[in-house]
Motif scaffolding. Structure first.
Motif, PDB file in Angstrom:
ATOM      1  N   ALA A 431       0.831  -1.208   0.000  1.00  0.00           N
ATOM      2  CA  ALA A 431       0.000   0.000   0.000  1.00  0.00           C
ATOM      3  C   ALA A 431       0.862   1.254   0.000  1.00  0.00           C
ATOM      4  CB  ALA A 431      -0.937  -0.010   1.213  1.00  0.00           C
ATOM      5  N   ARG A 432       1.918   1.239   0.807  1.00  0.00           N
ATOM      6  CA  ARG A 432       2.813   2.390   0.845  1.00  0.00           C
ATOM      7  C   ARG A 432       3.445   2.639  -0.514  1.00  0.00           C
ATOM      8  NH1 ARG A 432       4.957  -0.173   5.214  1.00  0.00           N
ATOM      9  NH2 ARG A 432       7.014  -0.319   4.239  1.00  0.00           N
ATOM     10  N   GLN A 433       3.975   1.571  -1.121  1.00  0.00           N
ATOM     11  CA  GLN A 433       4.674   1.747  -2.391  1.00  0.00           C
ATOM     12  C   GLN A 433       3.722   2.169  -3.496  1.00  0.00           C
ATOM     13  OE1 GLN A 433       8.057   1.711  -2.629  1.00  0.00           O
ATOM     14  NE2 GLN A 433       7.563   2.648  -4.617  1.00  0.00           N
ATOM     15  N   ALA A 434       2.509   1.626  -3.465  1.00  0.00           N
ATOM     16  CA  ALA A 434       1.527   2.015  -4.483  1.00  0.00           C
ATOM     17  C   ALA A 434       1.214   3.500  -4.399  1.00  0.00           C
ATOM     18  CB  ALA A 434       0.252   1.189  -4.330  1.00  0.00           C
ATOM     19  N   LEU A 435       1.088   4.026  -3.187  1.00  0.00           N
ATOM     20  CA  LEU A 435       0.794   5.453  -3.046  1.00  0.00           C
ATOM     21  C   LEU A 435       2.009   6.297  -3.431  1.00  0.00           C
ATOM     22  CD1 LEU A 435      -1.428   7.419  -2.307  1.00  0.00           C
ATOM     23  CD2 LEU A 435      -0.551   7.447   0.042  1.00  0.00           C
ATOM     24  N   VAL A 436       3.202   5.848  -3.062  1.00  0.00           N
ATOM     25  CA  VAL A 436       4.412   6.545  -3.504  1.00  0.00           C
ATOM     26  C   VAL A 436       4.435   6.649  -5.020  1.00  0.00           C
ATOM     27  CG1 VAL A 436       6.918   6.303  -3.734  1.00  0.00           C
ATOM     28  CG2 VAL A 436       5.850   5.993  -1.504  1.00  0.00           C
ATOM     29  N   ASP A 437       4.135   5.554  -5.705  1.00  0.00           N
ATOM     30  CA  ASP A 437       4.165   5.543  -7.168  1.00  0.00           C
ATOM     31  C   ASP A 437       3.127   6.488  -7.754  1.00  0.00           C
ATOM     32  OD1 ASP A 437       6.170   3.674  -6.997  1.00  0.00           O
ATOM     33  OD2 ASP A 437       4.869   1.943  -7.386  1.00  0.00           O
ATOM     34  N   ARG A 438       1.929   6.504  -7.179  1.00  0.00           N
ATOM     35  CA  ARG A 438       0.871   7.379  -7.707  1.00  0.00           C
ATOM     36  C   ARG A 438       1.218   8.845  -7.495  1.00  0.00           C
ATOM     37  NH1 ARG A 438      -5.361   6.053  -6.954  1.00  0.00           N
ATOM     38  NH2 ARG A 438      -5.312   7.798  -8.437  1.00  0.00           N
ATOM     39  N   ILE A 439       1.760   9.170  -6.323  1.00  0.00           N
ATOM     40  CA  ILE A 439       2.147  10.556  -6.063  1.00  0.00           C
ATOM     41  C   ILE A 439       3.226  10.993  -7.054  1.00  0.00           C
ATOM     42  CG2 ILE A 439       3.252  12.091  -4.389  1.00  0.00           C
ATOM     43  CD1 ILE A 439       1.918  10.365  -2.182  1.00  0.00           C
ATOM     44  N   SER A 440       4.172  10.100  -7.300  1.00  0.00           N
ATOM     45  CA  SER A 440       5.282  10.427  -8.205  1.00  0.00           C
ATOM     46  C   SER A 440       4.815  10.594  -9.641  1.00  0.00           C
ATOM     47  CB  SER A 440       6.358   9.340  -8.129  1.00  0.00           C
ATOM     48  OG  SER A 440       6.863   9.216  -6.818  1.00  0.00           O
ATOM     49  N   THR A 441       3.981   9.657 -10.116  1.00  0.00           N
ATOM     50  CA  THR A 441       3.598   9.667 -11.528  1.00  0.00           C
ATOM     51  C   THR A 441       2.448  10.622 -11.821  1.00  0.00           C
ATOM     52  OG1 THR A 441       2.139   7.761 -11.170  1.00  0.00           O
ATOM     53  CG2 THR A 441       4.397   7.312 -11.860  1.00  0.00           C
ATOM     54  N   GLU A 442       1.473  10.697 -10.936  1.00  0.00           N
ATOM     55  CA  GLU A 442       0.285  11.505 -11.222  1.00  0.00           C
ATOM     56  C   GLU A 442       0.436  12.950 -10.793  1.00  0.00           C
ATOM     57  OE1 GLU A 442      -3.390   9.641  -9.978  1.00  0.00           O
ATOM     58  OE2 GLU A 442      -2.555   7.635 -10.303  1.00  0.00           O
ATOM     59  N   LEU A 443       1.129  13.193  -9.681  1.00  0.00           N
ATOM     60  CA  LEU A 443       1.301  14.568  -9.216  1.00  0.00           C
ATOM     61  C   LEU A 443       2.667  15.128  -9.573  1.00  0.00           C
ATOM     62  CD1 LEU A 443      -0.327  14.316  -5.638  1.00  0.00           C
ATOM     63  CD2 LEU A 443      -1.405  14.930  -7.826  1.00  0.00           C
ATOM     64  N   GLY A 444       3.613  14.237  -9.895  1.00  0.00           N
ATOM     65  CA  GLY A 444       4.948  14.701 -10.221  1.00  0.00           C
ATOM     66  C   GLY A 444       5.728  15.188  -9.022  1.00  0.00           C
ATOM     67  N   TRP A 445       5.353  14.735  -7.825  1.00  0.00           N
ATOM     68  CA  TRP A 445       6.011  15.167  -6.595  1.00  0.00           C
ATOM     69  C   TRP A 445       7.000  14.104  -6.132  1.00  0.00           C
ATOM     70  CZ3 TRP A 445       1.273  16.871  -3.096  1.00  0.00           C
ATOM     71  CH2 TRP A 445       0.580  17.907  -3.750  1.00  0.00           C
ATOM     72  N   LEU A 446       7.977  14.527  -5.325  1.00  0.00           N
ATOM     73  CA  LEU A 446       8.907  13.597  -4.705  1.00  0.00           C
ATOM     74  C   LEU A 446       8.214  12.912  -3.533  1.00  0.00           C
ATOM     75  CD1 LEU A 446      11.727  12.363  -4.274  1.00  0.00           C
ATOM     76  CD2 LEU A 446      12.283  14.388  -2.877  1.00  0.00           C
ATOM     77  N   ALA A 447       8.126  11.588  -3.580  1.00  0.00           N
ATOM     78  CA  ALA A 447       7.482  10.816  -2.520  1.00  0.00           C
ATOM     79  C   ALA A 447       8.373   9.644  -2.150  1.00  0.00           C
ATOM     80  CB  ALA A 447       6.110  10.316  -2.967  1.00  0.00           C
ATOM     81  N   VAL A 448       8.475   9.368  -0.852  1.00  0.00           N
ATOM     82  CA  VAL A 448       9.296   8.265  -0.367  1.00  0.00           C
ATOM     83  C   VAL A 448       8.552   7.538   0.751  1.00  0.00           C
ATOM     84  CG1 VAL A 448      11.489   9.359  -0.954  1.00  0.00           C
ATOM     85  CG2 VAL A 448      10.479   9.755   1.302  1.00  0.00           C
ATOM     86  N   ALA A 449       8.943   6.278   0.979  1.00  0.00           N
ATOM     87  CA  ALA A 449       8.411   5.478   2.077  1.00  0.00           C
ATOM     88  C   ALA A 449       9.525   5.267   3.092  1.00  0.00           C
ATOM     89  CB  ALA A 449       7.883   4.138   1.568  1.00  0.00           C
ATOM     90  N   PRO A 450       9.571   6.052   4.168  1.00  0.00           N
ATOM     91  CA  PRO A 450      10.671   5.952   5.121  1.00  0.00           C
ATOM     92  C   PRO A 450      10.634   4.641   5.907  1.00  0.00           C
ATOM     93  CG  PRO A 450       8.979   7.424   5.954  1.00  0.00           C
ATOM     94  CD  PRO A 450       8.592   7.080   4.549  1.00  0.00           C
TER      95      PRO A 450
END
Length: 459
Positions: A431-450
């Motif tokens: 779930a974490r990685q899926a949201l990281v990927d969506r934030i990165s691809t759809e919003l173009g923002w830097l997202a990480v899972a600490p």
């Protein structure tokens, strides 16, 4: 320029134990203070020494009153924390209920483990006790939705999160920099609460991802009605493990609608959880006072929580009689993931009977009995003994009060400007990685899972 540092003391690598340590210019603040739940590897971390001296914390900010966000607070106080606990007024009310109940269960579980000789510890001890809980509650400082100055020069503003009564997301601000911590975000279609407020601009965002890889479907009322009706026709009980805070209220509201529309037969509905009864009173009070976080259609005439034959169970004797109720009925009892509370006694007696149904009403953390039932376990361990699972088990994730993947992305996208970094927490790895990927691809923002105990520079 100062350098704020954030350390992920919980909810990184797992769904529970939310604790986020923000440090700047020698000042320390903790946002959320939850216990770890689920698998033993996580639960054991509740007993680890706190990574910094609790007495050095200037304040704790609570986003809401669920145990995995507030339940470690008495243990923190036991270790020396004496600062203010900042939260909304409703969170102060509900968290007091939650912490008192948690302390009672901690003491009760330790005593049962001692009497049953099934603990690895000698003697079994609670993580905290009632005295610790009362000391923690005494530190609550309820605030409104305006900016509040904290000791040490940092300010915090709480905004409506729409997850449970009193839930907020927190914006910490220092020297013009902003850190936003989402807590748990609610759904657009929550039946009781208005949706989350629009997020303000922030340099860094910490966002939950419980449903970061899933989308909710509308409540299938016909399926739910058929399930309860079929269980009643075969002479069985529908047992609903439900979180005492918010989930019990949602379940009762849904049952009341089914009964009104003739989708379920006339059945006694028992609420068997002291904490759920207290939390239900908090919701009733909020309705009477027309709290602004409630949906407008909830404050009309009539009891929104009464399916027609609502019975509130107070005493232990009444609860024990429901282990074998002797007639078709519905029992709503905590806890929602079957980790403790009165529902364990009901499960012990009712799981072996094929006439009965256990209805799961939300996310089940890995390692809990609820997750085992969801995954088709043929037996579960309760109070040191294995119990066969013959009852029907049904999953209704539609009851979840967490925003789904689309709602999380939509909430982030409403921000007036992108943050420097989004830290995705409070979710299983997929779930974490899926949201990281969506934030990165759809919003173009830097997202990480600490990772657990990871430290990052915020600005």
């Amino acid at each position: 320029m100062t350098a704020g540092v954030l350390t992920f003391l919980g909810a990184a690598g797992t769904v529970t134990g939310s604790k986020f340590l923000y440090e700047e210019e020698g000042q320390r603040y903790l946002t959320d203070c939850g216990v770890f739940q689920g698998e033993a590897v996580w639960r054991r971390r509740n007993w680890d020494e706190f990574p910094v001296d609790p007495a050095s914390l200037r304040a704790v900010v609570l986003t809401h009153a669920h145990l995995d966000h507030c339940g470690y607070l008495p243990a923190l106080v036991r270790q020396g924390f004496r600062g203010p606990v900042i939260c909304s007024e409703s969170t102060a009310d509900v968290a007091a209920i939650v912490l008192r109940d948690a302390a009672h269960l901690q003491e009760e579980d330790a005593e049962q483990a001692r009497a049953g000789n099934y603990s690895r510890h000698d003697p079994p001890l609670p993580l905290f006790d009632t005295a610790d809980a009362e000391r923690a509650i005494a530190l609550f400082q309820p605030v409104g939705d305006s900016k509040t100055e904290l000791p040490g020069g940092t300010a915090v503003t709480l905004h409506r999160a729409g997850h449970i009564l009193g839930s907020t997301f927190a914006v910490l601000e220092r020297h013009g920099h902003r850190l936003l911590v989402s807590g748990d975000l609610g759904r657009q279609s929550h039946p009781l609460l208005r949706p989350p407020a629009t997020p303000p601009a922030a340099d860094a965002v910490v966002i939950e991802s419980t449903y970061g890889n899933r989308k909710h479907t509308p409540m299938d009322r016909e399926r739910l009605g058929r399930l309860i009706t079929m269980t009643a026709h075969r002479g069985g009980t529908t047992l609903i493990p439900a979180f005492a805070v918010d989930r019990t209220a949602i379940v009762l509201h849904t049952l009341a609608g089914l009964a009104h529309d003739g989708l379920i037969p006339y059945l006694p509905v028992y609420v068997d959880s002291p904490m759920a009864l207290n939390a239900l009173n908090a919701y009733r009070t909020a309705i009477e006072e027309k709290a602004p976080e409630l949906r407008d259609d909830l404050t009309g005439p009539g009891d929104p929580f009464d399916p027609g034959d609502l019975r509130l169970v107070h005493s232990a004797d009444e609860s024990q009689r429901l282990n074998n109720p002797g007639r078709p009925c519905i029992i709503v009892s905590a806890s929602g993931m079957a980790t403790g509370g009165r529902v364990l006694h009901h499960l012990r007696y009712q799981l072996p009977d094929r006439r009965n149904t256990v209805l799961l009403t939300g996310f089940q953390v890995p390692g809990t009995r609820g997750r085992s039932l969801l995954e088709g376990a043929t037996s579960v361990k309760i109070h040191g003994r294995y119990v066969p699972v013959r009852a029907q088990v049904a999953d209704f994730p539609e009851f979840s009060a967490h925003a789904d993947s689309d709602e999380l992305i939509g909430w982030l996208a409403a921000s007036p400007e992108p943050p420097q970094t989004v830290y995705v927490v409070h979710g299983e790895p997929d779930a974490r990685q899926a949201l990281v990927d969506r934030i990165s691809t759809e919003l173009g923002w830097l997202a990480v899972a600490p990772q657990h105990l990871e430290r990052v520079r915020l600005w």
